[in-house]
Write an enzyme that holds these catalytic residues in place. Structure first.
Site, short mmCIF file in Angstrom:
data_model
loop_
_atom_site.label_atom_id
_atom_site.label_comp_id
_atom_site.label_asym_id
_atom_site.label_seq_id
_atom_site.Cartn_x
_atom_site.Cartn_y
_atom_site.Cartn_z
NE ARG A 10 -0.53 -0.26 4.96
CZ ARG A 10 -0.83 0.27 6.13
NH1 ARG A 10 -1.78 1.16 6.22
NH2 ARG A 10 -0.19 -0.09 7.21
CD GLU A 58 -17.19 2.25 1.93
OE1 GLU A 58 -18.44 2.19 1.97
OE2 GLU A 58 -16.49 2.53 2.92
CG PHE A 83 -15.19 -1.48 3.58
CD1 PHE A 83 -16.13 -2.28 4.21
CD2 PHE A 83 -14.05 -1.12 4.29
CE1 PHE A 83 -15.95 -2.70 5.53
CE2 PHE A 83 -13.86 -1.52 5.60
CZ PHE A 83 -14.81 -2.32 6.22
CG HIS A 109 -6.07 -2.38 5.25
ND1 HIS A 109 -5.34 -1.40 4.61
CD2 HIS A 109 -5.90 -2.18 6.57
CE1 HIS A 109 -4.75 -0.64 5.52
NE2 HIS A 109 -5.06 -1.09 6.72
NE ARG A 167 -2.68 -2.49 9.60
CZ ARG A 167 -2.28 -3.08 10.72
NH1 ARG A 167 -2.21 -4.39 10.79
NH2 ARG A 167 -1.95 -2.36 11.77
#
Lengths: 310, 303
Positions: A10, A58, A83, A109, A167
């Site tokens: 990320r 989202e 999400f 994530h 992550r």
């Protein structure tokens, strides 16, 4: 592989996106209140006029990104994988993929390596969801160098792409000179005792396993499958022919992910047994990311056991 | 020199906006005559019945209720060019209630984006005219819609992009009153106001019917105007079948600065066909031969 230098994909995404933003004014970035976590905040600070925080919404984010892309923009939309692909699946399908719009969904994530937040935030079905969508291309990168390459590469594709990010900080596997090709698995080593197809956060574990096994005279190869759709049929068939055992490993459900994609190729092209390592149809749980990888046996040790298993 | 003199004289006949639009690749169609616009609305209604009848399926009720809205947008308001359907500087329309595609297809065909003959192929396996609008296949369709609730977000995206490019484009989004039961509409409404999208105009087709019955009975969305107002919109209530009122509302919306506009159009589902008017059952079914003939006869008489 540099075990001492660990970077989360990320982070690499955020840095590269901000760098690309300088050259390419068409890049517009969206986030859903998680820009510090997805690292789109780096872009946001540099180009506040081209960054849109959509709040905790989202579905709205994905469709808005679709709308922006109809003006010839490259829309990047980021949030947690859960999400992005779960909450907004219909929007990805109908607002983005059906009209084949230039939206890059770069979700961080993913997998159990989210860690302490637990099952509600550990997305294990995203590759499966995204892989089934016509026009969608799916990538899942394994280290800093590869991620930075991928972020630039997907800007050259005119259409939807899902890039799965992590992550957890993991070792830098490749050096700057490493060449990657979209849609082509990267073979590391040419051992014939087994092939370990790996994607994302667990590729470094596969390489560790390969190195350990070499010490006891077992020669395996690792194939880094950074592109999951389109899947690299050639390398799968080649490895099925050349090696004695096939294993796939991913921080994702064994249903729908890399293992399934490889199985689909094998079953049609070269029927061979494949051992699928991943999350075995259960939800994740809280814990440190590294503890969870051990718990679900997504480690070098877990791979070695599968290779040694008769 | 003589040539330029003639050209100059010819050009003087048109107003400046017309010439500017032509030069910008926009078409100059702007019908101001109310009766003429009403004729287009009536033609759209006949096309809707024809299309749904020949397909044997489709959504006549909510299509008939937006005939005037589309006639005004496509023949009076929007800067578009049928010869250049992808022109970057064109105004955009998102039909968020995508199931009312027969109305949109008719407006586009009448405006010259494709041959009117094609309307009869609606929903056929080889047709570009899908059950719900497909922007890839159909010239003039700015957005693929069908899954309710997504259009306003997409329209916001277009309005944002237009502002980034400083294009001065207006974006229109037609939603159904049943459709605004979708939560995403209100996520999007927050976005429209938060990003001050004054180039965006939402039209809510308020016919008070959805598949399962009256909106008030199924899941009340009222008060629609107060809701949009509290979300930060300029709100204009109009009779959605009154062309003069619609034109006035769209003109008023253009003058609003710093916030989006929502036009709440009070309409009748099935408008123009006596047995379809205010009947929820005509949301999504095709007339049989007898009903088709009666509907066409009634619409013919309006003219």
């Amino acid at each position: 592989m540099n075990e001492n230098k660990k970077i989360a994909t990320r982070q690499s995404y955020g840095e590269k996106l901000a760098e690309l933003g300088e050259k390419n004014e068409n890049i517009i970035v969206f986030d859903s209140d998680l820009s510090e976590a997805t690292k789109t905040s780096i872009f946001a600070k540099k180009f506040p006029n081209r960054f849109f925080d959509m709040g905790i919404a989202e579905q709205d984010m994905i469709s808005t990104a679709a709308g922006v892309s109809t003006f010839g923009k490259i829309a990047f939309a980021s949030t947690f994988a859960m999400f992005a692909t779960g909450r907004a699946y219909d929007q990805i399908r109908n607002s983005v993929c059906y009209p084949n719009l230039n939206v890059k969904i770069c979700a961080s994530h993913s997998g159990v390596t989210v860690g302490e937040d637990g099952a509600t935030h550990q997305m294990l079905e995203d590759i499966g969801l995204m892989r089934g969508l016509p026009n969608m291309k799916v990538m899942c990168t394994s280290d800093d160098i590869q991620t930075k390459w991928a972020v630039e590469e997907i800007t050259k594709i005119n259409g939807p792409v899902y890039l799965r990010l992590c992550r957890l900080a993991t070792p830098v596997i490749y050096d700057e000179k490493q060449k990657f090709e979209f849609g082509k698995g990267l073979q590391i080593g040419d051992g014939t005792d087994a092939t370990i197809f790996a994607t994302g956060v667990v590729v470094s574990e596969a390489i560790k396993a390969k190195e350990e096994l070499e010490k006891v005279g077992i020669n395996v190869r690792v194939v880094d499958m950074h592109t999951i759709k389109p899947i690299d049929k050639e390398i799968i068939i080649k490895c099925a022919k050349e090696t004695k055992k096939l294993i796939s490993i991913e921080d994702h459900s064994i249903i729908g992910g890399l293992g399934t994609a490889i199985s689909e190729v094998l079953v049609e092209e070269y029927p061979t047994k494949l051992i699928r390592m991943g999350i075995n149809d259960v939800f994740g749980k809280s814990g440190k990311a590294t503890e969870l990888l051990e718990f679900y046996k997504l480690t070098a040790k877990g791979i070695i056991e599968k290779v040694m298993d008769e | 020199m003589v040539f330029y003199a003639i050209l100059f004289t010819k050009l003087q006949k048109y107003d400046k906006t017309y010439i500017k639009n032509i030069l910008k690749g926009r078409s100059g169609v702007k019908i101001k005559n109310i009766e003429e616009l009403q004729t287009y609305a009536n033609k759209i209604r006949k096309d809707i019945i024809e299309a749904v009848y020949s397909a044997g399926s489709g959504h006549p009720g909510g299509s008939l209720s937006i005939a005037e809205i589309l006639a005004v947008l496509y023949f009076n308001q929007m800067n578009i060019d049928e010869k250049n359907p992808k022109a970057k500087e064109r105004d955009r329309l998102v039909l968020s209630k995508g199931h009312t595609s027969p109305a949109l297809y008719s407006a586009l065909a009448l405006r010259g984006f494709f041959e009117e003959e094609k309307l009869k192929t609606f929903r056929n396996i080889e047709s570009i005219l899908q059950g719900h609008p497909d922007m890839v296949k159909v010239p003039g369709v700015d957005c693929s819609t069908g899954s309710l609730g997504q259009g306003l977000s997409i329209a916001n995206g277009m309005a944002i992009a237009s502002k980034l490019d400083n294009e001065g484009i207006r974006v229109y989004c037609i939603c159904g009153d049943g459709e605004i039961e979708e939560g995403q509409i209100w996520e999007a409404a927050m976005t429209s106001a938060h990003y001050k999208l004054d180039n965006l105009c939402v039209i809510v087709d308020n016919n008070n019917l959805q598949i399962d019955g009256k909106v008030t009975d199924v899941m009340s969305v009222y008060p629609i105007d107060e809701k949009f107002k509290s979300f930060g919109f300029e709100v204009i209530n109009v009779d959605g079948h009154n062309i003069a009122e619609l034109i006035q509302a769209f003109e008023q919306a253009k003058k609003v600065k710093g916030k989006p506009t929502a036009i709440i159009a009070n309409t009748i589902k099935g408008k123009g066909v006596s047995f379809m008017e205010n009947q929820a059952e005509w949301h999504g079914k095709a007339p049989n031969e007898e009903q088709y003939k009666q509907a066409m006869q009634e619409l013919e008489n309006i003219k």
